[in-house]
Scaffold this motif. Sequence first.
Motif, mmCIF file in Angstrom:
data_model
loop_
_atom_site.group_PDB
_atom_site.id
_atom_site.type_symbol
_atom_site.label_atom_id
_atom_site.label_comp_id
_atom_site.label_asym_id
_atom_site.label_seq_id
_atom_site.Cartn_x
_atom_site.Cartn_y
_atom_site.Cartn_z
ATOM 1 N N LEU A 62 0.817 -1.213 0.000
ATOM 2 C CA LEU A 62 0.000 0.000 0.000
ATOM 3 C C LEU A 62 0.855 1.269 0.000
ATOM 4 O O LEU A 62 2.009 1.246 0.419
ATOM 5 N N PRO A 63 0.260 2.381 -0.439
ATOM 6 C CA PRO A 63 1.015 3.635 -0.440
ATOM 7 C C PRO A 63 1.306 4.116 0.992
ATOM 8 O O PRO A 63 0.572 3.755 1.928
ATOM 9 N N PRO A 64 2.342 4.948 1.150
ATOM 10 C CA PRO A 64 2.765 5.348 2.504
ATOM 11 C C PRO A 64 1.657 6.014 3.321
ATOM 12 O O PRO A 64 1.563 5.778 4.513
ATOM 13 N N HIS A 65 0.761 6.823 2.672
ATOM 14 C CA HIS A 65 -0.236 7.504 3.493
ATOM 15 C C HIS A 65 -1.248 6.538 4.102
ATOM 16 O O HIS A 65 -2.039 6.914 4.960
ATOM 17 N N GLN A 69 4.341 0.921 2.298
ATOM 18 C CA GLN A 69 5.685 1.375 1.931
ATOM 19 C C GLN A 69 5.758 1.909 0.496
ATOM 20 O O GLN A 69 6.780 2.463 0.102
ATOM 21 N N GLY A 70 4.696 1.682 -0.298
ATOM 22 C CA GLY A 70 4.694 2.161 -1.678
ATOM 23 C C GLY A 70 5.897 1.674 -2.458
ATOM 24 O O GLY A 70 6.567 2.431 -3.144
ATOM 25 N N MET A 71 6.151 0.388 -2.367
ATOM 26 C CA MET A 71 7.408 -0.160 -2.890
ATOM 27 C C MET A 71 7.474 -0.326 -4.398
ATOM 28 O O MET A 71 8.543 -0.413 -4.961
ATOM 29 N N LEU A 76 8.105 -5.525 -4.352
ATOM 30 C CA LEU A 76 7.087 -6.382 -3.741
ATOM 31 C C LEU A 76 7.263 -7.826 -4.198
ATOM 32 O O LEU A 76 7.140 -8.758 -3.414
ATOM 33 N N GLY A 77 7.548 -7.983 -5.497
ATOM 34 C CA GLY A 77 7.726 -9.326 -6.045
ATOM 35 C C GLY A 77 8.870 -10.041 -5.349
ATOM 36 O O GLY A 77 8.740 -11.196 -4.920
ATOM 37 N N LEU A 78 9.995 -9.354 -5.183
ATOM 38 C CA LEU A 78 11.162 -9.974 -4.537
ATOM 39 C C LEU A 78 10.827 -10.350 -3.089
ATOM 40 O O LEU A 78 11.263 -11.382 -2.577
ATOM 41 N N MET A 79 10.025 -9.491 -2.482
ATOM 42 C CA MET A 79 9.618 -9.757 -1.102
ATOM 43 C C MET A 79 8.699 -11.000 -1.051
ATOM 44 O O MET A 79 8.876 -11.880 -0.212
ATOM 45 N N HIS A 80 7.752 -11.061 -1.993
ATOM 46 C CA HIS A 80 6.816 -12.193 -1.987
ATOM 47 C C HIS A 80 7.505 -13.515 -2.291
ATOM 48 O O HIS A 80 7.048 -14.571 -1.852
ATOM 49 N N GLU A 81 8.609 -13.463 -3.015
ATOM 50 C CA GLU A 81 9.355 -14.692 -3.304
ATOM 51 C C GLU A 81 9.825 -15.315 -1.977
ATOM 52 O O GLU A 81 9.824 -16.532 -1.811
ATOM 53 N N ILE A 82 10.202 -14.455 -1.049
ATOM 54 C CA ILE A 82 10.662 -14.950 0.262
ATOM 55 C C ILE A 82 9.465 -15.366 1.118
ATOM 56 O O ILE A 82 9.456 -16.425 1.730
ATOM 57 N N LEU A 83 8.423 -14.525 1.104
ATOM 58 C CA LEU A 83 7.268 -14.822 1.953
ATOM 59 C C LEU A 83 6.522 -16.071 1.477
ATOM 60 O O LEU A 83 5.886 -16.769 2.258
ATOM 61 N N GLY A 84 6.626 -16.343 0.171
ATOM 62 C CA GLY A 84 5.919 -17.506 -0.386
ATOM 63 C C GLY A 84 6.454 -18.818 0.137
ATOM 64 O O GLY A 84 5.771 -19.842 0.039
ATOM 65 N N THR A 85 7.647 -18.811 0.707
ATOM 66 C CA THR A 85 8.207 -20.084 1.162
ATOM 67 C C THR A 85 7.343 -20.708 2.260
ATOM 68 O O THR A 85 7.401 -21.903 2.473
ATOM 69 N N SER A 86 6.547 -19.896 2.957
ATOM 70 C CA SER A 86 5.678 -20.472 3.996
ATOM 71 C C SER A 86 4.257 -19.916 3.839
ATOM 72 O O SER A 86 4.090 -18.712 3.660
ATOM 73 N N PRO A 87 3.245 -20.787 3.971
ATOM 74 C CA PRO A 87 1.866 -20.282 3.787
ATOM 75 C C PRO A 87 1.479 -19.234 4.833
ATOM 76 O O PRO A 87 0.560 -18.457 4.591
ATOM 77 N N SER A 100 -4.822 -8.621 1.596
ATOM 78 C CA SER A 100 -3.963 -7.663 0.880
ATOM 79 C C SER A 100 -4.698 -7.094 -0.335
ATOM 80 O O SER A 100 -4.740 -5.873 -0.539
ATOM 81 N N GLY A 101 -5.326 -7.973 -1.127
ATOM 82 C CA GLY A 101 -6.060 -7.497 -2.310
ATOM 83 C C GLY A 101 -7.249 -6.643 -1.905
ATOM 84 O O GLY A 101 -7.538 -5.613 -2.529
ATOM 85 N N ASN A 102 -7.927 -7.060 -0.841
ATOM 86 C CA ASN A 102 -9.096 -6.296 -0.392
ATOM 87 C C ASN A 102 -8.682 -4.922 0.116
ATOM 88 O O ASN A 102 -9.372 -3.929 -0.119
ATOM 89 N N SER A 103 -7.550 -4.865 0.811
ATOM 90 C CA SER A 103 -7.105 -3.547 1.290
ATOM 91 C C SER A 103 -6.727 -2.660 0.096
ATOM 92 O O SER A 103 -6.933 -1.444 0.134
ATOM 93 N N GLU A 104 -6.222 -3.298 -0.969
ATOM 94 C CA GLU A 104 -5.906 -2.500 -2.163
ATOM 95 C C GLU A 104 -7.173 -1.898 -2.769
ATOM 96 O O GLU A 104 -7.195 -0.735 -3.157
#
Length: 433
Positions: A62-65, A69-71, A76-87, A100-104
């Motif tokens: 999400l955006p900073p406001h 982090q508005g990344m 985000l993709g690189l981050m999700h690659e790590i987070l995906g290792t565990s459900p 996450s999608g709903n908050s978007e």
Amino acid sequence: MSWSFSTDPEFQEQLDWMAEFVRGEILPLETIWRELGPNGLREAMAPLQREVKSRGLWAAHLPPHLGGQGMGQIRLGLMHEILGTSPIAPLAFGNAAPDSGNSEILAMAGTPEQAERWLHPLLAGDLRSAFSMTEPDTAGSDPTQLRTRAVRDGEDWIIDGHKWFSSNGSIADFLIVMAVTDPDARPSQRASMFIVPRDTPGVEIVRDVPTMEHPWEQFGAYGGHAEILYEGVRVPADSLLGKEGEGFVLAQQRLGPGRIHHCMRWLGVARRAFDMMCERATYRSAHGSLLAEKQTVQNWIADSAAEMQAARLMTLHAAWVMDTQGARAAIVDVALIKFYGARVLHDVIDRALQVHGSLGYSSDLPLEQMYRFARAARIYDGPDEVHRQTVARRILQGYGPPADEVPTEHLPTRREEARERFVDLLDVLSAND
Ligand SMILES: Cc1cc2nc3c(=O)[nH]c(=O)nc-3n(C[C@H](O)[C@H](O)[C@H](O)COP(=O)(O)OP(=O)(O)OC[C@H]3O[C@@H](n4cnc5c(N)ncnc54)[C@H](O)[C@@H]3O)c2cc1C
């Protein structure tokens, strides 16, 4: 010209921290999270979430406001690659689907009042949400067929319909419901989205549908897929999310980045299965040699490495297109990675499972669970066939029939043309013969 495959050293430090955090703090919880139940899991996650927030990594989509982090999609993709290792890792980082999608969507289309009431508590982890679009009686892959109706009644809307596979619906505090508001409008403008508190009279959570991923009957567990009846559900006018008729547009905006995140998470899962496959090959011996020395196993390792690399580059490229040219420009890239990434995920896990023999098939390793999880990737967020169709249709728009239906590359025709064009040259050559 800029064409770079490198990660900023500063962000790489964050990624390294995430990888260590997931390995050290989250993977141990993974083996007991079902025993903990939703409340126990929430309690176990709380200190981890605080740590993530203190690193500035919470709700990075999400955006900073809005406390994010508005990344941008690549980070985000690189981050999700790590987070995906565990459900359960995304839970610690405030970006677990479907919240996450709903908050978007809420951030994109919600009014300030809706943001105050639903988005902020959702981001704080105090509320849970579900996205309720698919119906058992109409084809989810063609949402223009939706039958759930919302009809205006004075200041209110009345919703009637039957949904299923609303992930987390049985533990959600509110549901984002897609319903037809104008059946006579153009197909893409027929539906709208509504925020429906789960305890609204007329909302009946029938069951969590048992699936390949959770084959046992359960109710109210994190990750369940709820069947829901909406019968005369009365919600006030300000429950409409976005404008009337905007449902499909919002759904598309939600799904584009979400698919990139899915694909990167799948790579995290595939990588874990790949590591298991390679480890097993180094010590299991059969018919006089280690599995690592069998050509078939070597092929599986090499093919998996190549396919994961291809899927990773394709996904990061789609993220780059989205970051630099916007979501519309990335439609084909996203459709490509959705079906290709789902296949890579499945195939790598399948090979890893095979290399482990009966141990791979058993629940003593996470591979059988990964395998069941992977099968769904070919269906949710649009089945493979629909994404292939999107890709092929767009590609075919760049082609048309050749003149007189003679293929452009037809060699005799091209040779004829070349002979005419280079007649002088050919004459000189034949004169020299
Ligand atoms: C694990 C999981 C989680 C989900 N979470 C949610 C959620 O939170 N909220 C929600 O609303 N929905 C959710 N869904 C539902 C999901 O989005 C739908 O299952 C999906 O859109 C497909 O719709 P369907 O199941 O009705 O299949 P159908 O639309 O009936 O399609 C069945 C099959 O028909 C074929 N087909 C369809 N179109 C074409 C075509 N154009 N060309 C060729 N073949 C085609 C494909 O093989 C497809 O698999 C989830 C599903 C799963 C499995």
